[in-house]
Motif scaffolding. Structure first.
Motif, PDB file in Angstrom:
ATOM      1  N   ARG A   1      27.130  60.810  46.071  1.00 19.46           N
ATOM      2  CA  ARG A   1      25.787  60.268  46.233  1.00 19.46           C
ATOM      3  C   ARG A   1      24.964  60.620  45.005  1.00 19.46           C
ATOM      4  O   ARG A   1      25.069  61.740  44.490  1.00 19.46           O
ATOM      5  CB  ARG A   1      25.116  60.839  47.480  1.00 19.46           C
ATOM      6  CG  ARG A   1      25.798  60.495  48.791  1.00 19.46           C
ATOM      7  CD  ARG A   1      25.158  61.256  49.961  1.00 19.46           C
ATOM      8  NE  ARG A   1      25.690  60.838  51.239  1.00 19.46           N
ATOM      9  CZ  ARG A   1      26.790  61.339  51.792  1.00 19.46           C
ATOM     10  NH1 ARG A   1      27.489  62.267  51.150  1.00 19.46           N
ATOM     11  NH2 ARG A   1      27.217  60.905  52.962  1.00 19.46           N
ATOM     12  N   PHE A   2      24.088  59.683  44.592  1.00 21.48           N
ATOM     13  CA  PHE A   2      23.249  59.918  43.428  1.00 21.48           C
ATOM     14  C   PHE A   2      21.823  59.472  43.728  1.00 21.48           C
ATOM     15  O   PHE A   2      21.596  58.550  44.520  1.00 21.48           O
ATOM     16  CB  PHE A   2      23.824  59.203  42.202  1.00 21.48           C
ATOM     17  CG  PHE A   2      25.228  59.646  41.896  1.00 21.48           C
ATOM     18  CD1 PHE A   2      25.455  60.802  41.181  1.00 21.48           C
ATOM     19  CD2 PHE A   2      26.315  58.938  42.392  1.00 21.48           C
ATOM     20  CE1 PHE A   2      26.743  61.245  40.953  1.00 21.48           C
ATOM     21  CE2 PHE A   2      27.604  59.375  42.167  1.00 21.48           C
ATOM     22  CZ  PHE A   2      27.824  60.532  41.440  1.00 21.48           C
ATOM     23  N   ASN A   3      20.873  60.140  43.087  1.00 23.66           N
ATOM     24  CA  ASN A   3      19.465  59.990  43.442  1.00 23.66           C
ATOM     25  C   ASN A   3      18.883  58.688  42.906  1.00 23.66           C
ATOM     26  O   ASN A   3      18.666  58.539  41.701  1.00 23.66           O
ATOM     27  CB  ASN A   3      18.673  61.182  42.914  1.00 23.66           C
ATOM     28  CG  ASN A   3      17.346  61.346  43.615  1.00 23.66           C
ATOM     29  OD1 ASN A   3      16.776  60.384  44.110  1.00 23.66           O
ATOM     30  ND2 ASN A   3      16.858  62.569  43.655  1.00 23.66           N
TER      31      ASN A   3
ATOM     32  N   VAL B   1      36.824  56.615  45.129  1.00 26.51           N
ATOM     33  CA  VAL B   1      35.521  57.268  45.229  1.00 26.51           C
ATOM     34  C   VAL B   1      34.547  56.326  45.926  1.00 26.51           C
ATOM     35  O   VAL B   1      34.268  55.236  45.427  1.00 26.51           O
ATOM     36  CB  VAL B   1      34.971  57.635  43.841  1.00 26.51           C
ATOM     37  CG1 VAL B   1      33.655  58.407  43.972  1.00 26.51           C
ATOM     38  CG2 VAL B   1      35.987  58.437  43.040  1.00 26.51           C
ATOM     39  N   LEU B   2      34.054  56.729  47.087  1.00 31.30           N
ATOM     40  CA  LEU B   2      32.992  55.988  47.760  1.00 31.30           C
ATOM     41  C   LEU B   2      31.661  56.498  47.242  1.00 31.30           C
ATOM     42  O   LEU B   2      31.341  57.686  47.400  1.00 31.30           O
ATOM     43  CB  LEU B   2      33.087  56.177  49.272  1.00 31.30           C
ATOM     44  CG  LEU B   2      31.920  55.637  50.107  1.00 31.30           C
ATOM     45  CD1 LEU B   2      31.739  54.136  49.888  1.00 31.30           C
ATOM     46  CD2 LEU B   2      32.125  55.952  51.581  1.00 31.30           C
ATOM     47  N   ALA B   3      30.878  55.617  46.606  1.00 30.62           N
ATOM     48  CA  ALA B   3      29.659  56.049  45.936  1.00 30.62           C
ATOM     49  C   ALA B   3      28.462  55.234  46.392  1.00 30.62           C
ATOM     50  O   ALA B   3      28.554  54.022  46.605  1.00 30.62           O
ATOM     51  CB  ALA B   3      29.825  55.916  44.420  1.00 30.62           C
ATOM     52  N   THR B   4      27.330  55.915  46.512  1.00 34.52           N
ATOM     53  CA  THR B   4      26.063  55.254  46.794  1.00 34.52           C
ATOM     54  C   THR B   4      24.971  55.893  45.960  1.00 34.52           C
ATOM     55  O   THR B   4      25.063  57.069  45.592  1.00 34.52           O
ATOM     56  CB  THR B   4      25.669  55.373  48.276  1.00 34.52           C
ATOM     57  OG1 THR B   4      25.719  56.753  48.668  1.00 34.52           O
ATOM     58  CG2 THR B   4      26.588  54.554  49.170  1.00 34.52           C
ATOM     59  N   MET B   5      23.953  55.106  45.658  1.00 34.81           N
ATOM     60  CA  MET B   5      22.708  55.642  45.132  1.00 34.81           C
ATOM     61  C   MET B   5      21.698  55.544  46.262  1.00 34.81           C
ATOM     62  O   MET B   5      21.510  54.485  46.861  1.00 34.81           O
ATOM     63  CB  MET B   5      22.252  54.872  43.900  1.00 34.81           C
ATOM     64  CG  MET B   5      23.204  55.002  42.737  1.00 34.81           C
ATOM     65  SD  MET B   5      22.463  54.730  41.110  1.00 34.81           S
ATOM     66  CE  MET B   5      21.500  56.245  40.907  1.00 34.81           C
ATOM     67  N   GLU B   6      21.056  56.679  46.551  1.00 34.35           N
ATOM     68  CA  GLU B   6      20.145  56.760  47.674  1.00 34.35           C
ATOM     69  C   GLU B   6      19.130  57.862  47.418  1.00 34.35           C
ATOM     70  O   GLU B   6      19.343  58.717  46.552  1.00 34.35           O
ATOM     71  CB  GLU B   6      20.925  57.049  48.963  1.00 34.35           C
ATOM     72  CG  GLU B   6      21.770  58.300  48.887  1.00 34.35           C
ATOM     73  CD  GLU B   6      22.752  58.430  50.050  1.00 34.35           C
ATOM     74  OE1 GLU B   6      22.498  59.272  50.929  1.00 34.35           O
ATOM     75  OE2 GLU B   6      23.762  57.689  50.064  1.00 34.35           O
TER      76      GLU B   6
END
Length: 482
Positions: free
Chosen positions: A153-155, A90-95
């Motif tokens: 992606r997560f806020n 899982v490639l994940a970022t918070m943005e």
């Protein structure tokens, strides 16, 4: 094997910047291995160095550490539930994601690629998500494990500024005690499920199949009006079906067999009666609230009275009610208009004025909306109706006195139907009108109770469980091949 395809940016990854400057964390479990790839740059998102006190079993000492630990907890839950010999990456970022003072996108996730007609596929001519393809194929479908199967992606702004649900940040604890905050582990589990295959790849707005091939989902979606599966419909029929409010059911055998175990007997409803009800008498389609008490039997019954606090005759209830409005709703059910402030604010102001229940009328065409928000001090039932139904109800209140309308509302349940299922006991999918991109069809209906992880909004009463007897998510994933 058909040529693999990469989905649009909204639900999948563009991988051009994947390799540079990224660290990863891996967790291994008895059933599946999930690899988390931290895609944030130094100092932001999962690498934010803002000092944070440990909370709810999360021992991280910075905001970034706590976010990553919560992510690992969600991965552990799914890793212990799934079975796959191929690692799930899982490639994940918070943005920053879409946000206003009253609404926010919490996160988004999806498969980076999809496949059909591969060795091991249970159904021919059907798209499967990348991770599920690997599980069924028994090996990496592309032979390149550097490519993540899921993009998430997560806020990063949630609750942290005035333009993004101020006061409602992610709760980073692992114990489920989020209170008024948004439980990050729950949001992560929800988005994991989408990436694992809890979605159709068919365009619900147009009915068009991706590359002319149906999703595995489309074999299990049954329209109770058309009497057809999505896989057997035309594009136009699917587009109509995606708007067929509470008429699209999931027919997978695992879910259907577990509906009586998971969902409560009794589907929530608004019933109108009384001497002035006239042609408004009967049951109304409703949207349910993520706050307040759930509707029950025999429910709450009282005279329906409108709040009027605007010069155009509408009632927003965004401030404490005036003496006249308080007199009208005290001991009765308040009819309030949507707009300006949050739903929970409206319900609390009505409750403080003595209302025993709240009906919120939508302010735009379409079906009754779900009512998001959180306020544990709201202890009365709240539901919504469509704009058209709100206009109809208001038309029956014209002969009211200051304390009586002659229109009786019951906020209760139909005991002959499971909450969130059709009359045959099949779980309903989310089909609002107008179509909601990213939400319609690929979620459970908001009437489901107990609230389910894969409803379109995260509810405050969710646990971190994804299996029966608490939740139907894993049962659906089993229906499609997990």
């Amino acid at each position: 094997m058909k040529k693999n395809k990469t989905l649009s940016l909204k639900t999948a990854a563009t991988l051009g910047a994947f390799v540079v400057g990224m660290s990863s964390a891996a967790a291994s479990f008895a059933a599946a291995t999930i690899v988390i790839v931290n895609g944030n740059a130094a100092g932001v998102g999962f690498n934010d160095t803002t000092v944070a006190a440990p909370v709810g079993g999360n021992s991280g000492t910075t905001l970034g550490q706590q976010r990553l630990i919560a992510f690992q907890a969600a991965a552990a839950k799914w890793g212990a539930t799934l079975t796959s010999s191929v690692p799930i990456t899982v490639l994940a970022t918070m943005e920053p994601l879409a946000c206003t003072a009253t609404t926010a996108t919490l996160g988004s996730a999806g498969a980076t690629q999809i496949f059909s007609d591969f060795p091991g596929a249970p159904l021919a001519n059907s798209w499967y998500s990348y991770a599920l393809t690997n599980k069924l194929y028994g090996a990496e479908a592309l032979g390149d494990q550097a490519v993540p199967q899921i993009r998430a992606r997560f806020n990063s702004n949630l609750g942290l500024n005035a333009n993004c649900l101020p006061g409602s940040p992610f709760y980073l604890g692992l114990d489920g005690n989020a209170g008024n905050l948004v439980d990050l582990v729950t949001v992560l589990e929800h988005e994991f499920a989408h990436g694992l295959g809890f979605q159709t790849f068919t365009n619900g707005a147009t009915g068009a199949q991706l590359g002319g091939t149906p999703s595995v989902w489309d074999n299990f979606m049954w329209d109770n009006t058309a009497g057809k599966r999505w896989v057997d419909m035309t594009d136009a029929e699917r587009a109509t079906s995606s708007l067929n409010f509470r008429k699209l059911a999931w027919t997978g055998p695992n879910v259907s067999s577990k509906v009586p175990t998971v969902l409560a007997a009794g589907t929530q409803r608004l019933n109108i009666s009384g001497p002035n009800a006239a042609d408004a008498a009967g049951d109304f389609p409703i949207g349910t609230a993520s706050f307040g008490v759930a509707l029950s039997s025999p429910g709450v019954t009282g005279q329906l009275m409108p709040v009027v606090d605007q010069t155009n005759g509408t009632g927003l209830a965004c401030n404490p009610l005036s003496g006249v409005n308080a007199l009208a709703v005290n001991g009765r059910i308040a009819l309030i208009d949507r707009g300006v402030c949050g739903f929970a604010v409206k319900a609390k102001n009505a409750q403080d004025a003595g209302a025993i229940g709240v009906v919120i009328a939508n302010n735009a065409a379409g079906t009754a909306p779900g009512l998001g928000g959180a306020d544990p001090t709201v202890v009365i039932p709240t539901l919504s109706v469509s704009q058209a139904d709100g206009i109809l109800l208001k038309s029956k209140l014209g002969k009211r006195t200051r304390t009586s309308s002659g229109v009786i509302a019951n906020l209760g349940v139909d005991p002959n139907q499971y909450a969130g299922a059709d009359k045959l006991g099949r779980a309903l999918l989310f089909t609002p009108n107008p179509y909601q991109s990213g939400s319609s069809v690929s979620h459970w209906d908001t009437l489901a109770f107990p609230n389910q992880l894969m409803e379109p909004a995260i509810n405050a009463d969710l646990t971190h469980e994804v299996t029966v007897p608490y939740d139907l998510t894993f049962e659906l994933l089993k229906d499609i091949g997990w």
